[in-house]
Structures are given as C-alpha cells and as structure tokens.
Design a protein around this motif. Sequence first.
Motif, PDB file in Angstrom:
ATOM      1  N   PRO A   8      -0.479  20.235  -1.694  1.00 47.47           N
ATOM      2  CA  PRO A   8      -1.162  20.718  -2.904  1.00 47.47           C
ATOM      3  C   PRO A   8      -1.999  19.626  -3.568  1.00 47.47           C
ATOM      4  O   PRO A   8      -3.096  19.888  -4.059  1.00 47.47           O
ATOM      5  N   GLY A   9      -1.467  18.390  -3.566  1.00 49.00           N
ATOM      6  CA  GLY A   9      -2.207  17.284  -4.160  1.00 49.00           C
ATOM      7  C   GLY A   9      -3.496  16.988  -3.428  1.00 49.00           C
ATOM      8  O   GLY A   9      -4.547  16.753  -4.040  1.00 49.00           O
ATOM      9  N   TYR A  10      -3.427  17.007  -2.082  1.00 55.04           N
ATOM     10  CA  TYR A  10      -4.635  16.754  -1.288  1.00 55.04           C
ATOM     11  C   TYR A  10      -5.648  17.880  -1.452  1.00 55.04           C
ATOM     12  O   TYR A  10      -6.854  17.635  -1.585  1.00 55.04           O
ATOM     13  N   ILE A  11      -5.172  19.106  -1.437  1.00 51.68           N
ATOM     14  CA  ILE A  11      -6.068  20.260  -1.590  1.00 51.68           C
ATOM     15  C   ILE A  11      -6.773  20.203  -2.939  1.00 51.68           C
ATOM     16  O   ILE A  11      -7.989  20.435  -3.044  1.00 51.68           O
ATOM     17  N   ALA A  12      -6.023  19.835  -3.992  1.00 53.49           N
ATOM     18  CA  ALA A  12      -6.615  19.728  -5.327  1.00 53.49           C
ATOM     19  C   ALA A  12      -7.667  18.632  -5.373  1.00 53.49           C
ATOM     20  O   ALA A  12      -8.758  18.816  -5.943  1.00 53.49           O
ATOM     21  N   LEU A  13      -7.354  17.472  -4.764  1.00 53.00           N
ATOM     22  CA  LEU A  13      -8.319  16.362  -4.742  1.00 53.00           C
ATOM     23  C   LEU A  13      -9.561  16.744  -3.962  1.00 53.00           C
ATOM     24  O   LEU A  13     -10.692  16.449  -4.385  1.00 53.00           O
ATOM     25  N   ASP A  14      -9.368  17.431  -2.833  1.00 50.10           N
ATOM     26  CA  ASP A  14     -10.492  17.834  -1.994  1.00 50.10           C
ATOM     27  C   ASP A  14     -11.432  18.778  -2.760  1.00 50.10           C
ATOM     28  O   ASP A  14     -12.652  18.601  -2.755  1.00 50.10           O
ATOM     29  N   LEU A  15     -10.847  19.759  -3.422  1.00 46.04           N
ATOM     30  CA  LEU A  15     -11.662  20.702  -4.188  1.00 46.04           C
ATOM     31  C   LEU A  15     -12.338  20.017  -5.376  1.00 46.04           C
ATOM     32  O   LEU A  15     -13.519  20.246  -5.652  1.00 46.04           O
ATOM     33  N   MET A  16     -11.592  19.152  -6.055  1.00 46.28           N
ATOM     34  CA  MET A  16     -12.124  18.485  -7.229  1.00 46.28           C
ATOM     35  C   MET A  16     -13.280  17.557  -6.865  1.00 46.28           C
ATOM     36  O   MET A  16     -14.288  17.479  -7.569  1.00 46.28           O
ATOM     37  N   SER A  17     -13.155  16.854  -5.728  1.00 44.01           N
ATOM     38  CA  SER A  17     -14.192  15.914  -5.320  1.00 44.01           C
ATOM     39  C   SER A  17     -15.482  16.625  -4.918  1.00 44.01           C
ATOM     40  O   SER A  17     -16.551  16.016  -4.898  1.00 44.01           O
ATOM     41  N   ARG A  18     -15.394  17.926  -4.587  1.00 44.54           N
ATOM     42  CA  ARG A  18     -16.587  18.692  -4.219  1.00 44.54           C
ATOM     43  C   ARG A  18     -17.303  19.245  -5.445  1.00 44.54           C
ATOM     44  O   ARG A  18     -18.499  19.565  -5.385  1.00 44.54           O
ATOM     45  N   LEU A  19     -16.554  19.385  -6.559  1.00 40.72           N
ATOM     46  CA  LEU A  19     -17.104  20.019  -7.754  1.00 40.72           C
ATOM     47  C   LEU A  19     -17.349  19.042  -8.907  1.00 40.72           C
ATOM     48  O   LEU A  19     -18.234  19.268  -9.735  1.00 40.72           O
ATOM     49  N   VAL A  42       0.848  -1.199   0.000  1.00 38.09           N
ATOM     50  CA  VAL A  42       0.000   0.000   0.000  1.00 38.09           C
ATOM     51  C   VAL A  42       0.879   1.243   0.000  1.00 38.09           C
ATOM     52  O   VAL A  42       0.635   2.210  -0.737  1.00 38.09           O
ATOM     53  N   SER A  43       1.927   1.215   0.809  1.00 40.18           N
ATOM     54  CA  SER A  43       2.834   2.356   0.882  1.00 40.18           C
ATOM     55  C   SER A  43       3.560   2.569  -0.444  1.00 40.18           C
ATOM     56  O   SER A  43       3.696   3.704  -0.917  1.00 40.18           O
ATOM     57  N   ARG A  44       4.033   1.485  -1.052  1.00 38.67           N
ATOM     58  CA  ARG A  44       4.738   1.612  -2.331  1.00 38.67           C
ATOM     59  C   ARG A  44       3.819   2.180  -3.408  1.00 38.67           C
ATOM     60  O   ARG A  44       4.234   3.016  -4.225  1.00 38.67           O
ATOM     61  N   ALA A  45       2.560   1.748  -3.403  1.00 42.74           N
ATOM     62  CA  ALA A  45       1.597   2.261  -4.381  1.00 42.74           C
ATOM     63  C   ALA A  45       1.363   3.748  -4.178  1.00 42.74           C
ATOM     64  O   ALA A  45       1.141   4.495  -5.136  1.00 42.74           O
ATOM     65  N   GLY A  46       1.436   4.190  -2.926  1.00 43.69           N
ATOM     66  CA  GLY A  46       1.206   5.601  -2.626  1.00 43.69           C
ATOM     67  C   GLY A  46       2.362   6.504  -2.991  1.00 43.69           C
ATOM     68  O   GLY A  46       2.205   7.731  -3.057  1.00 43.69           O
ATOM     69  N   MET A  47       3.538   5.914  -3.252  1.00 47.39           N
ATOM     70  CA  MET A  47       4.717   6.722  -3.567  1.00 47.39           C
ATOM     71  C   MET A  47       4.551   7.466  -4.890  1.00 47.39           C
ATOM     72  O   MET A  47       5.152   8.522  -5.093  1.00 47.39           O
ATOM     73  N   ALA A  48       3.732   6.906  -5.781  1.00 45.19           N
ATOM     74  CA  ALA A  48       3.533   7.540  -7.084  1.00 45.19           C
ATOM     75  C   ALA A  48       2.419   8.582  -7.057  1.00 45.19           C
ATOM     76  O   ALA A  48       2.175   9.261  -8.048  1.00 45.19           O
ATOM     77  N   SER A  49       1.772   8.705  -5.916  1.00 39.73           N
ATOM     78  CA  SER A  49       0.647   9.626  -5.813  1.00 39.73           C
ATOM     79  C   SER A  49       1.126  11.053  -5.538  1.00 39.73           C
ATOM     80  O   SER A  49       2.073  11.262  -4.767  1.00 39.73           O
ATOM     81  N   LEU A  73      -5.248   9.528   4.101  1.00 38.45           N
ATOM     82  CA  LEU A  73      -4.711   9.295   2.762  1.00 38.45           C
ATOM     83  C   LEU A  73      -3.181   9.299   2.754  1.00 38.45           C
ATOM     84  O   LEU A  73      -2.575   9.224   1.687  1.00 38.45           O
ATOM     85  N   ASN A  74      -2.583   9.375   3.924  1.00 41.60           N
ATOM     86  CA  ASN A  74      -1.124   9.380   4.019  1.00 41.60           C
ATOM     87  C   ASN A  74      -0.621   7.933   4.048  1.00 41.60           C
ATOM     88  O   ASN A  74      -0.794   7.229   5.040  1.00 41.60           O
ATOM     89  N   ALA A  75       0.009   7.520   2.948  1.00 42.66           N
ATOM     90  CA  ALA A  75       0.477   6.137   2.842  1.00 42.66           C
ATOM     91  C   ALA A  75       1.979   5.997   3.045  1.00 42.66           C
ATOM     92  O   ALA A  75       2.568   4.979   2.669  1.00 42.66           O
ATOM     93  N   GLU A  76       2.623   6.997   3.635  1.00 34.98           N
ATOM     94  CA  GLU A  76       4.055   6.896   3.884  1.00 34.98           C
ATOM     95  C   GLU A  76       4.349   5.732   4.830  1.00 34.98           C
ATOM     96  O   GLU A  76       3.658   5.536   5.827  1.00 34.98           O
ATOM     97  N   TRP A  77       5.392   4.988   4.525  1.00 37.45           N
ATOM     98  CA  TRP A  77       5.712   3.800   5.310  1.00 37.45           C
ATOM     99  C   TRP A  77       6.000   4.154   6.772  1.00 37.45           C
ATOM    100  O   TRP A  77       5.577   3.441   7.686  1.00 37.45           O
TER     101      TRP A  77
END
Length: 339
Positions: free
Chosen positions: A102-113, A75-82, A296-300
């Motif tokens: 920035p990635g989380y903020i963008a996803l949060d805004l996008m998921s609302r719209l 799961v952590s390795r898959a998250g490295m590309a995110s 959503l934090n998949a850091e090992w």
Amino acid sequence: MTETKRIDLALQGGGAHGAFTWGVIDHLLEEPRVVIEGISGTSAGAMNAVVIADALVRGDETTARVALHDFWAAVSRAGMASPIRRSPLDMWLGNWSLDHSPGYIALDLMSRLISPYQFNPLNVNPLREVMADHVDFERVRACESLKLFVTATNVHSGKQRVFTREEMSLDAVMASACLPFVFQAVEIDGEPYWDGGYMGNPALLPLMEQCTARDIVIVQINPLTRRELPTTAADILNRLNEITFNASLIKEVRLLAMLQQLATEYDIAVPGYRDALFHRISADEALADLSVSSKLNAEWAFLCHLRDLGRETAAEWLAAHFDDLGSRSTLDVESVYLH
C-alpha cells in the motif's frame, strides 16, 4: 609470486539493487590479485564508491568491506521506519517486490500527480542522513589511493556533470541519486541536479582519460534484455525504467567502440582510448525476476540476498576471466550493445 592486476570499476545506479554491486565489490576487495585504481559511479554506485574511499583512508581493503556492510545495514535500518514495505502476501510468497505494498502504491500514484516540492516540501531524505553519518567527505577528498568520478544530470542544460574526487561532497552524491519524481533537485554552485542515470549510468570517459589501468569492468545492474513483452502497467513502467537507465551507457560504449575502431584502422595513437579493455559483470540473470518496485526494498534479508548474488557472480566472472585482464576485452561490445 601472485600476479596483481589493476582495474577500474564503472558502477551503475539502481536503488536497493546497488546491494548486488556491494557484493561484487566485496569479493573484489578480498581478492589479493586485483587492485582497484578508479571508480566511476552513479546513484547507488556513487554511494558504494565514496564509502570505499572514506574507508581506505582509515585502513585497508578489509576496512572498506566492513564499511560497506555497515553502510548498507544503516540503509536497512533507515528503511524500517518507512511505510513502503512488502505486503504480508508478498512476504508469504517470498516475493521481494513491493508491487502490492500500500505504501509503494500510494507513493507511485502520488509521484505521478504531485511533485516532490508539494508532497515533500521539507525535502526529507533519510539516505542523506545515512550518508552523512557514515562518510567523512574530507577523508574522501584526501583519498589518493582511489580515483573517483560521480555523475549527476544538470537540470538546466540536460548535460552530465562529473564530479571528481577533489570535488566530492555530500551534495554531489545526493545529486547523483536524486530521482526527480521523489526528491527536489539538489543545488550545487547555483545549478540544480537530478539523478546521474539519465546522462551517465555510469560515465566511462573519465576512467579512460584519467586512470592508467587498461581494464574497465562495468557492473551493470539494470537488465539489458527482456524476453517477454510487458503488458501490465507495472511491467511496462519497469521495462521503461530499465531502458532509460541503460540508454546513456549504451550510447557511450558505442562511441568508444567507434573511436577504438578508427584509432586501430588509421593507426592513431590515442592514449587510453585505443588500448582500453572492457569487461562486464552483469546482474541480468540474478535480478531478472525483480520488478522496479524492489529497488525501494531496504529489508536487510533482501540486501544480503543481493550481496550474496553479487559475490557469487563476481567470483564466477573472476575465475573465468582473470587471465584475460590486461590482455583482451571479455565484453563483446557488438553483440551486447550494438545489436
């Protein structure tokens, strides 16, 4: 001779916070005095459950512990590309949340719209690939040493659907973890499903009705209480998320408490209901300072941190309450869930 006690586990969902549950299970699996008979899980709880079932067919409790480690590492390795990763400032401050990412903020805004049918038309879900690579569902369905129940929410009816071990599939697990603002509904037998946390986080009735162990241990990773009033948009969203994903559990515990009270008062023999004992391993203190974005934090390093917190919490709980297993409930239902 060491006394062995059988328990059932009820595992909540919570994204990356499910690594706390991994730690709890990891400790219980190495404890020779405890045998896990059944697991009811939702979302990340369901993922932990099927990884264990697959491993038990291949080996024993040690095999299951290794399998859980390998799954969360994947799961952590898959998250490295995110792009959804901690900001340099949060890393420097030692903050595990993604609130400034920035990635989380963008996803949060996008998921609302925009719906996932628009911004993710191919329905890409890295977790699906991880699950498919690490779990053989034919083995899961053949695991007779563990009873499994996975909950998803039927989009059409709004009712919960509980998948048994014999019905278990990759789609069932992914349906249980399908956040509707991020992923398209998972279709099973012509019916669309969303995250099971909305209607059963986790479902307790199947454990009472289909398992013989009296003791049900709820591993709760969504905090019940917050002492401070949320005033920022992020804090309000976080608290709303926690309330939503605890609501179904609270309602079910209240129902079961009422059934037990009626069965006792009127001396009614209701197998499974009257004699069930409830316990709770809570992440309230361990995860109190984490925001919803950290799910959503998949850091090992973060996943291992949560695992270690889970192991520590489980060890403390077991040291305090092992003698209570089979004899009395350690969960004060009235104070925790009724007030």
